[in-house]
Design an enzyme around this catalytic site. Sequence first.
Site, PDB file in Angstrom:
ATOM      1  N   GLU A   1      10.872 -22.960 -22.838  1.00 50.48           N
ATOM      2  CA  GLU A   1      10.090 -21.732 -23.035  1.00 50.48           C
ATOM      3  C   GLU A   1       8.640 -21.894 -22.610  1.00 50.48           C
ATOM      4  OE1 GLU A   1       9.356 -24.023 -26.826  1.00 50.48           O
ATOM      5  OE2 GLU A   1      10.955 -23.840 -25.345  1.00 50.48           O
TER       6      GLU A   1
ATOM      7  N   HIS B   1      10.326 -28.435 -23.433  1.00 54.04           N
ATOM      8  CA  HIS B   1      10.293 -27.052 -23.917  1.00 54.04           C
ATOM      9  C   HIS B   1      10.555 -26.100 -22.748  1.00 54.04           C
ATOM     10  CE1 HIS B   1       8.682 -27.637 -28.034  1.00 54.04           C
ATOM     11  NE2 HIS B   1       8.182 -28.752 -27.504  1.00 54.04           N
TER      12      HIS B   1
ATOM     13  N   CYS C   1      13.570 -29.851 -28.133  1.00 50.37           N
ATOM     14  CA  CYS C   1      12.616 -30.846 -28.614  1.00 50.37           C
ATOM     15  C   CYS C   1      13.160 -31.560 -29.857  1.00 50.37           C
ATOM     16  CB  CYS C   1      11.247 -30.209 -28.837  1.00 50.37           C
ATOM     17  SG  CYS C   1       9.914 -31.430 -28.985  1.00 50.37           S
TER      18      CYS C   1
END
EC number: 4.3.2.10
Length: 218
Positions: A190, A188, A83
């Site tokens: 994750e 992202h 990001c």
Amino acid sequence: MGAVRLAVIDYEAGNLHSACKGLERAGAEVQLVTEPTGLAAFDGIVLPGDGAFDPAMQQLRARGFGKAIREAVERQQPFLGICLGLQVLFESSEEGTEPGLSIVPGRVQRFRPEAGLRIPHMGWNQLQLTQAHSPLWAGIPDQTWAYFVHSYHGVPSDPAWVAATTQHGSQTCVAAIARGALFATQFHPEKSGPYGLKMLRNFVEFVARCSPLSAPRA
């Protein structure tokens, strides 16, 4: 062989908890670092982040990370930006006046307003993989969905940096960049479900191949 050791840079740019947990689930041993001393001893470096460009760059420089990150990339130490960690790699941003790390030639730009377009670009969107053989995309199909939260996007001067794009309204924007041992995603991983975790595992496995003393945990 031990687990891959990753330094996650803490520069007061958002909550790093989810990134650290994702990397741990991917098999890495994670350590938060607040100063650049000893970065070279880690198998790889991760630079997550949310927030504004100028405060991020001010924090990175104040803590001595600007030079340290450039040196790490030059010595081909595996690196993953996430990001805001992608955006600061560029030379500059329309969001502010601070110079970026200038690792990736180009500029960060804001999405152009258009009818019906929501800014920030927030939510799930599909990836068009432009570097199909990048280690980050092993086992990742084209058009995979990923989770985005951003109002700005990087525009490299050299399109060869682009590893994936996505579409927001009529605008095609860079979703990931890659060159050598450097990888960075605007989305992202994750927070991007099973395929996002697979991308993190791909990075950990890439790091393990670069560092013969380490291996990802089962």
